[in-house]
Design a protein around this motif. Sequence first.
Motif, PDB file in Angstrom:
ATOM      1  N   HIS A 176      49.490  -6.162 -26.605  1.00  0.00           N
ATOM      2  CA  HIS A 176      50.361  -6.123 -27.622  1.00  0.00           C
ATOM      3  C   HIS A 176      49.077  -4.503 -27.878  1.00  0.00           C
ATOM      4  CE1 HIS A 176      51.616  -9.744 -29.972  1.00  0.00           C
ATOM      5  NE2 HIS A 176      51.323  -9.612 -28.756  1.00  0.00           N
ATOM      6  N   GLY A 177      50.273  -4.009 -28.544  1.00  0.00           N
ATOM      7  CA  GLY A 177      49.503  -2.665 -28.826  1.00  0.00           C
ATOM      8  C   GLY A 177      50.825  -1.296 -29.300  1.00  0.00           C
ATOM      9  N   GLN A 178      50.194  -0.631 -29.748  1.00  0.00           N
ATOM     10  CA  GLN A 178      51.623   0.584 -30.271  1.00  0.00           C
ATOM     11  C   GLN A 178      52.353   1.107 -29.613  1.00  0.00           C
ATOM     12  OE1 GLN A 178      50.216   3.618 -33.082  1.00  0.00           O
ATOM     13  NE2 GLN A 178      50.979   2.267 -34.042  1.00  0.00           N
ATOM     14  N   GLY A 179      53.850   1.431 -29.207  1.00  0.00           N
ATOM     15  CA  GLY A 179      54.693   2.280 -28.472  1.00  0.00           C
ATOM     16  C   GLY A 179      54.851   3.745 -29.782  1.00  0.00           C
ATOM     17  N   THR A 180      55.482   4.581 -29.176  1.00  0.00           N
ATOM     18  CA  THR A 180      55.705   5.592 -30.146  1.00  0.00           C
ATOM     19  C   THR A 180      56.919   6.468 -29.526  1.00  0.00           C
ATOM     20  OG1 THR A 180      53.916   7.243 -29.401  1.00  0.00           O
ATOM     21  CG2 THR A 180      53.687   5.856 -30.646  1.00  0.00           C
ATOM     22  N   PHE A 181      57.530   6.420 -30.010  1.00  0.00           N
ATOM     23  CA  PHE A 181      59.313   7.546 -29.858  1.00  0.00           C
ATOM     24  C   PHE A 181      59.532   8.084 -30.694  1.00  0.00           C
ATOM     25  CE2 PHE A 181      60.378   3.400 -30.648  1.00  0.00           C
ATOM     26  CZ  PHE A 181      61.506   3.580 -31.427  1.00  0.00           C
ATOM     27  N   LYS A 182      60.369   9.473 -30.240  1.00  0.00           N
ATOM     28  CA  LYS A 182      61.398  10.222 -31.086  1.00  0.00           C
ATOM     29  C   LYS A 182      62.611  10.105 -30.926  1.00  0.00           C
ATOM     30  CE  LYS A 182      59.670  14.049 -32.931  1.00  0.00           C
ATOM     31  NZ  LYS A 182      59.656  15.614 -33.191  1.00  0.00           N
ATOM     32  N   PRO A 183      63.794   9.616 -31.814  1.00  0.00           N
ATOM     33  CA  PRO A 183      65.190   9.714 -31.543  1.00  0.00           C
ATOM     34  C   PRO A 183      65.222  11.086 -30.981  1.00  0.00           C
ATOM     35  CG  PRO A 183      64.093   7.848 -32.798  1.00  0.00           C
ATOM     36  CD  PRO A 183      63.299   9.049 -32.822  1.00  0.00           C
ATOM     37  N   LEU A 184      66.317  11.811 -30.568  1.00  0.00           N
ATOM     38  CA  LEU A 184      66.810  12.955 -30.844  1.00  0.00           C
ATOM     39  C   LEU A 184      68.138  13.030 -31.160  1.00  0.00           C
ATOM     40  CD1 LEU A 184      65.421  14.128 -27.094  1.00  0.00           C
ATOM     41  CD2 LEU A 184      63.758  14.379 -29.529  1.00  0.00           C
ATOM     42  N   GLU A 185      68.768  14.286 -30.978  1.00  0.00           N
ATOM     43  CA  GLU A 185      70.464  13.988 -31.671  1.00  0.00           C
ATOM     44  C   GLU A 185      70.899  13.520 -30.480  1.00  0.00           C
ATOM     45  OE1 GLU A 185      71.347  15.229 -33.946  1.00  0.00           O
ATOM     46  OE2 GLU A 185      69.219  15.973 -35.076  1.00  0.00           O
ATOM     47  N   PRO A 189      69.476   5.108 -32.130  1.00  0.00           N
ATOM     48  CA  PRO A 189      67.583   3.963 -31.766  1.00  0.00           C
ATOM     49  C   PRO A 189      67.638   2.655 -32.527  1.00  0.00           C
ATOM     50  CG  PRO A 189      67.225   5.798 -33.248  1.00  0.00           C
ATOM     51  CD  PRO A 189      68.710   5.967 -32.779  1.00  0.00           C
ATOM     52  N   PHE A 190      67.771   1.717 -31.479  1.00  0.00           N
ATOM     53  CA  PHE A 190      67.145  -0.106 -32.889  1.00  0.00           C
ATOM     54  C   PHE A 190      66.744   0.154 -33.489  1.00  0.00           C
ATOM     55  CE2 PHE A 190      65.199  -3.814 -32.305  1.00  0.00           C
ATOM     56  CZ  PHE A 190      66.305  -4.482 -33.256  1.00  0.00           C
ATOM     57  N   ILE A 191      65.502   1.022 -33.587  1.00  0.00           N
ATOM     58  CA  ILE A 191      64.274   0.778 -34.359  1.00  0.00           C
ATOM     59  C   ILE A 191      64.446   3.063 -34.747  1.00  0.00           C
ATOM     60  CG2 ILE A 191      61.790   0.835 -35.075  1.00  0.00           C
ATOM     61  CD1 ILE A 191      62.295  -1.538 -33.348  1.00  0.00           C
ATOM     62  N   GLY A 192      64.480   3.186 -36.057  1.00  0.00           N
ATOM     63  CA  GLY A 192      63.925   4.063 -36.674  1.00  0.00           C
ATOM     64  C   GLY A 192      64.825   5.391 -36.279  1.00  0.00           C
ATOM     65  N   ASN A 193      64.608   6.386 -37.021  1.00  0.00           N
ATOM     66  CA  ASN A 193      65.453   7.132 -37.276  1.00  0.00           C
ATOM     67  C   ASN A 193      65.088   8.502 -36.100  1.00  0.00           C
ATOM     68  OD1 ASN A 193      66.419   6.315 -39.748  1.00  0.00           O
ATOM     69  ND2 ASN A 193      64.294   6.351 -40.428  1.00  0.00           N
ATOM     70  N   THR A 194      66.528   9.564 -36.714  1.00  0.00           N
ATOM     71  CA  THR A 194      66.845  10.104 -35.388  1.00  0.00           C
ATOM     72  C   THR A 194      65.258  12.109 -35.653  1.00  0.00           C
ATOM     73  OG1 THR A 194      68.984  10.231 -35.217  1.00  0.00           O
ATOM     74  CG2 THR A 194      68.329  12.414 -34.336  1.00  0.00           C
ATOM     75  N   ASN A 195      65.302  12.151 -35.217  1.00  0.00           N
ATOM     76  CA  ASN A 195      63.879  13.524 -34.847  1.00  0.00           C
ATOM     77  C   ASN A 195      62.620  13.468 -35.791  1.00  0.00           C
ATOM     78  OD1 ASN A 195      65.642  15.355 -33.555  1.00  0.00           O
ATOM     79  ND2 ASN A 195      66.596  15.540 -35.386  1.00  0.00           N
ATOM     80  N   GLN A 196      62.355  11.550 -35.370  1.00  0.00           N
ATOM     81  CA  GLN A 196      61.318  10.898 -36.929  1.00  0.00           C
ATOM     82  C   GLN A 196      60.478   9.989 -35.750  1.00  0.00           C
ATOM     83  OE1 GLN A 196      61.939   9.324 -40.288  1.00  0.00           O
ATOM     84  NE2 GLN A 196      63.498  10.656 -41.095  1.00  0.00           N
ATOM     85  N   LEU A 197      59.375  10.667 -35.667  1.00  0.00           N
ATOM     86  CA  LEU A 197      58.579  10.412 -34.831  1.00  0.00           C
ATOM     87  C   LEU A 197      57.997   8.950 -34.993  1.00  0.00           C
ATOM     88  CD1 LEU A 197      56.627   9.999 -32.205  1.00  0.00           C
ATOM     89  CD2 LEU A 197      54.655  10.926 -33.844  1.00  0.00           C
ATOM     90  N   GLU A 198      58.800   7.915 -34.316  1.00  0.00           N
ATOM     91  CA  GLU A 198      58.719   6.178 -34.709  1.00  0.00           C
ATOM     92  C   GLU A 198      57.102   5.775 -34.228  1.00  0.00           C
ATOM     93  OE1 GLU A 198      60.497   5.073 -37.198  1.00  0.00           O
ATOM     94  OE2 GLU A 198      61.614   6.155 -37.483  1.00  0.00           O
TER      95      GLU A 198
END
Length: 372
Positions: A176-185, A189-198
Motif C-alpha cells: 500500500h502507498g499513496q499515488g498522486t496525479f493532476k488531471p489536465l484539460e 478522471p475516475f477520481i479527482g477534478n481537472t487541474n487539481q492535484l489528487e
Amino acid sequence: MKQIQLTNRDIFKEMEALAPTYLAYDWDNVGLQVGAYNKPVSKIMITLDVLENVVDEAIEKHVDLIIAHHPLLFKPLRQLNMDTPSGKIMQKLVNHGITVYASHTNLDAAIGGVNDQLADAIGLTSSRVLVDEQSKSLVKLAVYVPISHIDQVREAISKAGAGHIGNYSHCTFHSHGQGTFKPLEGTNPFIGNTNQLEKVEEAKLETIVEEHKLSSVLEQMIDAHPYEEAAYDIYSLGNKGETMGLGRVGHLEEKMVLRDFVEKVKSAFQMENVRVTGNLDKKVKTIAILGGSGEKYIHQAKLKGADVYITGDMTFHIAQDAWQIGLAVIDSGHYAEKIMKDAVKNYLNDRFKDMGIEVITSTTNTDPFQFM
C-alpha cells in the motif's frame, strides 16, 4: 442472449495458448495452412494427418476447420497441379471452404502437449524434458490500482495468464502507498477534478508473466482498471520459467520387466505390435519417450538415465547403437502421436463450452503400415 459467432482466429488463439508458435522448429510450418482467419466456424475436426480420405470425412461431416498435427504444407508450393494427391486435397478444401491449421513441433514441445500426453498414458511420474530447447522468458508486471479495484484487476490479469507459478495461479504481491496525479484539460478522471492535484490510497500489485502472454495480460489489465490511464511498470527478469523441449523422461511407480512393460505400452497406445530391442527379462524403471521420429536422441535418453527409450521410425543401425550402449528401445511407430486427437478435442471443448462449437476427432486411419 445472442451467441457470439466465433471465427477461425478465435480458435487459433486458443491453440497458440496451448502450443505457442515460437516453440516450433525453424524448418517446421505451423499455423494456418489453407483458408482464412476471419471465416466463421462452428464445427472442428482434429486429425493427425491431412490426407484426401480425411478431407472427404470432413466434407461428409460438414466440418469448417481441420486442426492437424502434421502440416499439410511443409515446403513452398511451386505449382498447384490438381492431378496430384496434394493438388486434389487443396482443391477439395478450397471448393468446400474448409480451413486447415497445423500445430506440430510446437505441440510436441509444449507443456501438456503430445509428449506429456504420451508420458501420462504410460503412467510416468516426475517427468522432465528429454531434449532441452528453451526456457520461457519471464517479466515482472507492477500496476498501481486504487484499493477499491485491486481484486478486480488481480482476477483479470490472472485469468489472462499472469501469476502462474508451477501448479499455482493468482500468485501476486501487493503493498500500500499513496499515488498522486493532476488531471489536465481534456481528461475525464475516475477520481479527482481537472487541474487539481489528487492524492489517492493505492496498492502496487506485482506479479510474474510469461513474456509471450504479456500483451494479452496488459489488454485485460487495462480493461479492468478504473483509471483513464493505468500506471504500470514492466521489468525484465533474469530467472527463467519452465523448460520447454522435445520428449520426456520419467519413472514407473514400480520396476517391471521389459516384457511386461512392452505390453503396457501396447495397451496404452492401442497397438497390436511394436518393435523392441534389449533383454526382455531385465527390470526397467526410468523411461524416455519422444513422439514421432526420435532416433537421433538415443544418447540424450541414456545420459538422462533411461532404461528404455520409446520413439518411432527407428532405423537398423541406430537401433544397434542403442542396443550397444545398454538402452532398450520400443519403436511404437509414428502413428502413436494419434493420442493428440482426443487431447486437443478435450482442450477445445473446455475452452469453448456452451459457445456453439462442436469438436470431433477424425475416425480415418492415416497409418500407412499394416502388420502381416
